[in-house]
Design an enzyme around this catalytic site. Structure first.
Site, PDB file in Angstrom:
ATOM      1  CG  HIS A 183      -2.451   0.297  33.294  1.00 38.67           C
ATOM      2  ND1 HIS A 183      -2.772  -1.038  33.285  1.00 38.67           N
ATOM      3  CD2 HIS A 183      -1.258   0.390  33.924  1.00 38.67           C
ATOM      4  CE1 HIS A 183      -1.817  -1.726  33.886  1.00 38.67           C
ATOM      5  NE2 HIS A 183      -0.883  -0.894  34.280  1.00 38.67           N
ATOM      6  CG  HIS A 207       4.665  -5.637  33.744  1.00 33.88           C
ATOM      7  ND1 HIS A 207       4.221  -4.896  32.671  1.00 33.88           N
ATOM      8  CD2 HIS A 207       4.344  -4.913  34.841  1.00 33.88           C
ATOM      9  CE1 HIS A 207       3.672  -3.778  33.101  1.00 33.88           C
ATOM     10  NE2 HIS A 207       3.726  -3.758  34.406  1.00 33.88           N
TER      11      HIS A 207
END
Length: 621
Positions: free
Chosen positions: A273, A504
């Protein structure tokens, strides 16, 4: 691990994507009824946030399945334009990886939203008609001691000649947001960068680059580079396996200068990630740590965070270490070593060969594993706890200061707040100078404030309900932790002009009650989950982490302040302040949920009120 016998919500979303693309294209040509369109969009967005990171109710990583990977983090549930079946390569692609610009593409491969050439695509941009991505996934001198003024008027900022000038004016903190299409120019002209800005020639003459990320669109990524740099060596570090990795390799064949490096994921359901760039110039090395996937949708109308390092010069003496007071170089090398990847060895040598004494932030990383003994304090929330215990705020200063977490996805956190959130995670983040590593049980915790988009935040966003695809909190997960909602506050960013740009970005901080000072600040890829921050096991003797994550921690003493630093989200305050003021991405004080507010759930229908485009949200039952 064997593949699951029943199809998951995530796989269903992928299977429906081809149908979505066809129907969405037809919508623009034939103006189909809004409700029919909403149903098509909803199907493509029906994605589960995963039930429990500890029970294995995530995607099974096999060669026969290509399900969403981000166990309980936001990027596994990107908008349908980004997490879909591979799109066929354009026939205009040549052997060197060059591709003709698709004039019908509303993004037009560009992240520089100030480019007037894209005004004719405004209507298309607002509808996110970008073809689905086939992928899953300036020289600045550091000013660490005396505080450097950022007294730059908006009119002057709008006339800056290069991205490097933009970066220079936002020192010493060097924290930026991504540019957002369709907001006022002033909010993009100060403290905001596009990907093209970051990669521009004004920032340095590139020799090679490396990108760590979760999702890639290679065609688009290459076009963000200046023409002179589009054939230079590029390494992409990813976490794809099975069919997804084969697809990435097939894409890379169109770009001879691109090589791939797969991150080992030793614990099931973990993800790669981390979002980081290494930019090697003729004059040195720059590190960029950010929150955006390398796909066009993430750089279009969302709020994302970016930390940009200065250009670290080569070491002039082989006996020098080139380490900063924050241990930045050592921590970065430790993080890279966790990959155990030969393809990263050249970049480890580049880092070792450069002087990073100017680095003024601390690295907070996570790598998969069950970390024990002293090593467990090198990662996740225990790494943050260690630094705050050594260099954090004085307990008397922050006694009444709230702790804020802001993120785009939430994992399964347990049956009550004491299962992990307050008993473990919040205790690490509320650590103060002088507290021992074992201290905390039974101690009082600060007020906890969690900024997470509400239903109306998404409904009224620039992207409408469609923007909720990157905020994948599911009712399935939420129904098991109703205790969490009382901690929530709305996403609000009037000061940066981004209240309608879906966040985000992921940030964490501890601020004064009046919202004018902060004791520390983190921008990171880590959402609110055990997979990202780690969970203690075996009576606290080991920290289990599933995923790769990376962020940077800002502490006041690294910027000439003694106990805290000024903060504001108002652009005017930031550029006119006598003392360097940290540019918050959201407004303080926060706006707590009130009666009638609820978190955004990706899998719950919204038919009472239409979104920005007059559409409802109708995910399949």
């Amino acid at each position: 691990m064997a593949a699951r016998t029943s199809i998951s919500d995530e796989q269903l979303a992928r299977n429906l994507q081809t149908q979505f693309d066809k129907e969405y294209a037809e919508h623009h040509e034939t103006k189909k009824k809004d409700m029919a369109m909403a149903r098509a969009i909803a199907k493509a967005h029906t994605m589960s946030d995963s039930d429990d990171s500890d029970t294995g109710n995530f995607r099974a990583r096999t060669g026969s399945e290509d399900l969403f990977a981000d166990s309980d983090d936001g990027d596994k549930n990107k908008t349908p334009h980004n997490r879909v079946e591979k799109r066929s390569k354009s026939k205009s692609s040549n052997s060197k990886g060059k591709k003709a610009v698709d004039e019908t593409d509303p993004y037009n491969t560009d992240t520089d939203v100030e480019d007037d050439s894209h005004e004719d695509t405004k209507a298309k941009l607002s509808c996110n008609s970008k073809k689905p991505s086939s992928k899953r996934k300036g020289d600045v001198a550091a000013d660490c001691s005396p505080i450097k003024k950022m007294k730059v008027q908006s009119s002057k900022s709008s006339q800056l000649r290069s991205p490097a000038d933009f970066v220079e004016t936002f020192q010493p903190f060097s924290f930026f947001l991504t540019k957002v299409k369709d907001i006022k120019t002033q909010y993009n002209s100060i403290g905001a960068l596009s990907l093209k800005d970051i990669l521009s020639e004004s920032m340095g003459k590139l020799k090679a680059s490396c990108h760590f990320n979760f999702m890639f669109d290679m065609d688009w990524l290459v076009k963000q580079y200046p023409d002179s740099a589009r054939q230079l060596p590029m390494l992409l570090v990813h976490g794809d396996q099975g069919r997804a990795e084969l697809n990435m390799k097939a894409d890379a064949q169109n770009f001879p200068h691109i090589s791939l490096c797969r991150a080992p994921l030793d614990i099931p359901y973990g993800t790669h990630h981390t979002k980081m760039m290494f930019l090697l110039y003729t004059t040195g090395l720059r590190i960029v740590i950010h929150t955006a996937n390398l796909i066009p949708n993430d750089w279009h109308q969302k709020t994302q965070g970016i930390w940009v390092s200065p250009i670290f010069p080569p070491l002039t003496n082989s006996s020098e270490k080139g380490e900063s007071p924050t241990g930045f170089k050592t921590d970065l090398l430790q993080y890279l070593a966790a990959y155990r990847a030969a393809k990263l060895a050249p970049w480890e040598r580049h880092i070792q060969a450069h002087n990073m004494t100017a680095a003024n932030v601390h690295i907070i990383g996570s790598v998969p594993g069950r970390h024990t003994l002293s090593n467990k304090h090198s990662w996740g929330h225990l790494k943050l706890k260690k630094i705050l215990s050594e260099r954090g705020p004085e307990p008397t200063l922050v006694k009444n200061w709230p702790l804020v977490g802001q993120f785009s996805s939430i994992g399964s956190l347990g049956p009550d707040k004491d299962a992990w959130l307050t008993s473990e995670w919040a205790r690490s983040l509320s650590s103060c100078k002088g507290s021992s590593m074992m201290q905390g049980i039974g101690a009082s915790l600060p007020k906890l404030d969690l900024i997470f988009p509400s239903k109306d935040n998404i409904r009224l966003s620039l992207e409408g309900y469609n923007g909720g695809g990157c905020v994948p909190y599911s009712i399935k997960t939420a129904s098991k932790q109703p205790w969490l909602t009382p901690f929530f506050s709305q996403w609000k960013s009037e000061g940066r002009g981004r209240s309608k740009a879906v966040p985000h970005i992921k940030t964490y901080t501890r601020h004064s009650p009046d919202g004018t000072q902060a004791a520390w600040f983190i921008v990171t890829s880590a959402n609110l989950s055990k997979a990202a921050w780690g969970a203690l096991e075996k009576k606290g003797s080991q920290l289990m982490i599933r995923s790769y994550e990376l962020g940077v921690l800002v502490l006041p003493q690294s910027f000439g302040y003694k106990t805290s630093f000024p903060v504001s989200s108002r652009v005017e305050d930031i550029v006119e302040a006598e003392k360097a003021t940290f540019p918050l991405p959201y407004d303080l004080p926060t706006t707590t949920y009130i009666r009638g507010d609820r978190p955004w759930f990706i899998d719950v229908p919204c038919v009472d009120l239409p979104d920005t485009f007059g559409l409802n949200w109708c995910p399949p039952l």
